[in-house]
Motif scaffolding. Structure first.
Motif, PDB file in Angstrom:
ATOM      1  N   GLY A 110       0.823  -1.412  -0.046  1.00 16.48           N
ATOM      2  CA  GLY A 110      -0.093   0.026  -0.137  1.00 16.48           C
ATOM      3  C   GLY A 110       0.991   1.238   0.026  1.00 16.48           C
ATOM      4  O   GLY A 110       1.105   1.762  -0.938  1.00 16.48           O
ATOM      5  N   PRO A 111       1.369   1.555   1.196  1.00 13.14           N
ATOM      6  CA  PRO A 111       1.250   1.122   2.496  1.00 13.14           C
ATOM      7  C   PRO A 111      -0.203   1.996   2.874  1.00 13.14           C
ATOM      8  O   PRO A 111      -0.692   2.667   2.381  1.00 13.14           O
ATOM      9  N   ASP A 112      -0.699   1.316   4.001  1.00 16.57           N
ATOM     10  CA  ASP A 112      -1.892   1.628   4.606  1.00 16.57           C
ATOM     11  C   ASP A 112      -1.863   3.280   5.206  1.00 16.57           C
ATOM     12  O   ASP A 112      -0.741   3.446   5.537  1.00 16.57           O
ATOM     13  N   ILE A 113      -2.901   3.794   5.407  1.00 16.19           N
ATOM     14  CA  ILE A 113      -2.740   5.079   6.006  1.00 16.19           C
ATOM     15  C   ILE A 113      -2.919   4.996   7.641  1.00 16.19           C
ATOM     16  O   ILE A 113      -3.849   3.853   8.009  1.00 16.19           O
ATOM     17  N   ILE A 114      -1.923   5.514   8.210  1.00 18.13           N
ATOM     18  CA  ILE A 114      -1.787   5.378   9.599  1.00 18.13           C
ATOM     19  C   ILE A 114      -2.391   6.699  10.478  1.00 18.13           C
ATOM     20  O   ILE A 114      -1.783   7.682  10.012  1.00 18.13           O
ATOM     21  N   THR A 115      -3.061   6.422  11.639  1.00 18.67           N
ATOM     22  CA  THR A 115      -3.482   7.301  12.298  1.00 18.67           C
ATOM     23  C   THR A 115      -3.014   6.835  13.722  1.00 18.67           C
ATOM     24  O   THR A 115      -2.905   5.817  14.210  1.00 18.67           O
ATOM     25  N   CYS A 116      -2.512   8.010  14.554  1.00 16.36           N
ATOM     26  CA  CYS A 116      -2.048   7.749  15.924  1.00 16.36           C
ATOM     27  C   CYS A 116      -2.808   8.821  16.927  1.00 16.36           C
ATOM     28  O   CYS A 116      -3.174   9.723  16.456  1.00 16.36           O
ATOM     29  N   GLU A 117      -2.973   8.194  18.153  1.00 17.45           N
ATOM     30  CA  GLU A 117      -3.340   8.844  19.352  1.00 17.45           C
ATOM     31  C   GLU A 117      -2.564   8.740  20.393  1.00 17.45           C
ATOM     32  O   GLU A 117      -2.152   7.579  20.697  1.00 17.45           O
ATOM     33  N   MET A 118      -2.646   9.647  21.428  1.00 21.62           N
ATOM     34  CA  MET A 118      -2.043   9.630  22.745  1.00 21.62           C
ATOM     35  C   MET A 118      -3.072   8.984  23.544  1.00 21.62           C
ATOM     36  O   MET A 118      -3.743   9.410  23.805  1.00 21.62           O
ATOM     37  N   LEU A 119      -2.651   7.808  24.164  1.00 24.69           N
ATOM     38  CA  LEU A 119      -3.658   7.251  24.933  1.00 24.69           C
ATOM     39  C   LEU A 119      -3.586   7.752  26.614  1.00 24.69           C
ATOM     40  O   LEU A 119      -4.658   7.930  27.032  1.00 24.69           O
ATOM     41  N   ARG A 120      -2.292   8.047  26.764  1.00 20.67           N
ATOM     42  CA  ARG A 120      -2.561   8.659  28.366  1.00 20.67           C
ATOM     43  C   ARG A 120      -0.782   8.875  28.461  1.00 20.67           C
ATOM     44  O   ARG A 120       0.216   8.598  27.775  1.00 20.67           O
ATOM     45  N   SER A 121      -0.685   9.548  29.834  1.00 22.22           N
ATOM     46  CA  SER A 121       0.694   9.804  30.208  1.00 22.22           C
ATOM     47  C   SER A 121       0.696   9.243  31.469  1.00 22.22           C
ATOM     48  O   SER A 121      -0.192   9.150  32.274  1.00 22.22           O
ATOM     49  N   ILE A 122       1.943   8.770  32.078  1.00 20.16           N
ATOM     50  CA  ILE A 122       2.373   8.592  33.320  1.00 20.16           C
ATOM     51  C   ILE A 122       3.292   9.601  33.995  1.00 20.16           C
ATOM     52  O   ILE A 122       4.320   9.593  33.369  1.00 20.16           O
ATOM     53  N   PRO A 123       2.876  10.255  34.962  1.00 15.88           N
ATOM     54  CA  PRO A 123       1.638   9.903  35.969  1.00 15.88           C
ATOM     55  C   PRO A 123       0.283  10.472  35.001  1.00 15.88           C
ATOM     56  O   PRO A 123       0.415  11.428  34.432  1.00 15.88           O
ATOM     57  N   SER A 124      -0.829   9.736  35.455  1.00 17.50           N
ATOM     58  CA  SER A 124      -1.762  10.014  34.623  1.00 17.50           C
ATOM     59  C   SER A 124      -2.406  11.301  34.856  1.00 17.50           C
ATOM     60  O   SER A 124      -3.404  12.001  34.093  1.00 17.50           O
ATOM     61  N   SER A 125      -2.168  11.900  35.980  1.00 19.39           N
ATOM     62  CA  SER A 125      -2.845  13.265  36.203  1.00 19.39           C
ATOM     63  C   SER A 125      -2.150  14.340  35.798  1.00 19.39           C
ATOM     64  O   SER A 125      -2.558  15.508  35.682  1.00 19.39           O
ATOM     65  N   GLU A 126      -1.043  14.158  34.937  1.00 16.84           N
ATOM     66  CA  GLU A 126      -0.418  15.077  34.162  1.00 16.84           C
ATOM     67  C   GLU A 126      -0.714  14.814  32.512  1.00 16.84           C
ATOM     68  O   GLU A 126      -0.121  15.758  31.779  1.00 16.84           O
ATOM     69  N   SER A 127      -1.685  14.148  32.396  1.00 21.08           N
ATOM     70  CA  SER A 127      -2.130  14.032  30.995  1.00 21.08           C
ATOM     71  C   SER A 127      -2.275  15.150  30.382  1.00 21.08           C
ATOM     72  O   SER A 127      -2.286  15.518  28.899  1.00 21.08           O
ATOM     73  N   HIS A 128      -3.228  15.964  31.005  1.00 20.90           N
ATOM     74  CA  HIS A 128      -3.531  17.327  30.306  1.00 20.90           C
ATOM     75  C   HIS A 128      -2.280  18.071  29.932  1.00 20.90           C
ATOM     76  O   HIS A 128      -2.683  18.994  29.068  1.00 20.90           O
ATOM     77  N   LYS A 129      -1.259  18.035  30.179  1.00 25.13           N
ATOM     78  CA  LYS A 129      -0.047  18.829  29.432  1.00 25.13           C
ATOM     79  C   LYS A 129       0.228  18.400  28.197  1.00 25.13           C
ATOM     80  O   LYS A 129       1.064  19.461  27.424  1.00 25.13           O
TER      81      LYS A 129
END
Length: 280
Positions: free
Chosen positions: A168-187
């Motif tokens: 192909g190659p195929d179209i790839i899409t990515c996402e951020m699942l979380r950060s550790i520590p999780s309380s800081e994911s909003h950063k």
């Protein structure tokens, strides 16, 4: 009697030996039906990635025959026009013939490849091979497990690479699942293949020395997960600069044992003024 040639089926020979009186000779010949060759099908279920190269050797494929002195007159695939695979009669192996079928959203494709063999007694047997091809999920070829980033860095923190091995190659899409520590994911947030720090967020090594960013990328069929550990480095300010040293004239000090101590300029000046011994 001695025969002058190897006997063949339905040959007749006249007796030409010497007769012995009162002797009887019995010769018994037993034959069995020729057994057909066989194919051990339990050995031939193969799984390969759907981006395997043309002429890639998938497996050896051969027949067996228990009859003594039998040989195979012919071994051929059932269908010469199979679009994806072919049988190499010299190496007795199955190979990839052309670019394999790849459909986004379908993880596996199943193929039946049939080969027949005929022995020297005209017994024929067929062997069926089940070949499963699977989608190659996204990979992260150059992503390190840890990277160092200054605590004063803003905006784009790190850009990574994602590959898709499938045709192909195929179209790839990515996402951020979380950060550790999780309380800081909003950063943090992910845009494309780049990890960013939010405009209102700051990094402070004294508070949190490292983060772990968990990322997932999909090619429309499979999803691969990975992580990047971000270790913060401390910024060096003027107040943390190395201490200054001053030179003291040796002629001003008498009978003193000098010990080198790292102190700042003000403290050193106070020490000198309180301990000077003037020699006329």
């Amino acid at each position: 009697m001695t025969l002058d040639k190897e006997p063949e089926d339905k040959d007749v020979f006249m007796w030409s030996g010497t007769r012995y009186i009162d002797r009887v000779y019995v010769m018994q010949i037993t034959t069995v039906d020729n057994t057909p060759p066989y194919f051990n099908i339990s050995r031939y279920d193969k799984t390969i990635p759907d981006h395997s190269d043309i002429d890639f050797s998938i497996m050896d494929l051969y027949f067996n025959d228990t009859d003594y002195a039998d040989w195979f007159d012919d071994i051929e695939p059932e269908y010469d026009d199979d679009p994806y695979f072919y049988y190499d009669t010299f190496s007795k192996s199955v190979h990839v013939k052309d670019e394999l079928l790849h459909i986004v959203g379908e993880q596996n494709q199943y193929h039946k490849f049939i080969v027949w063999a005929e022995d020297s007694c005209y017994n024929r047997v067929t062997g069926t091979v089940t070949i499963t091809t699977f989608n190659g999920p996204p990979t992260f070829p150059n992503l390190p497990k840890t990277t160092l980033i200054s605590e004063s860095k803003t905006g784009a923190l790190y850009t990574f690479t994602v590959d898709d091995p499938s045709n192909g190659p195929d179209i790839i899409t990515c996402e951020m699942l979380r950060s550790i520590p999780s309380s800081e994911s909003h950063k943090f947030y992910l845009e494309g293949k780049t990890i960013y720090l939010n405009e209102s967020a700051t990094l402070n090594r004294d508070m949190i020395p490292e983060y772990e960013i968990v990322i997932a990328c999909t090619d429309g069929t499979d999803t691969s997960e990975t992580y990047l550990r971000i270790e913060l480095t401390k910024d060096q300010s003027d107040s943390e600069a190395p201490p200054e040293f001053i030179q003291i004239e040796s002629g001003l000090l008498a009978s003193l044992t000098v010990t080198v101590v790292v102190v700042d300029t003000v403290t050193m000046y106070s020490m000198i003024m309180n301990s000077l011994v003037f020699v006329p």
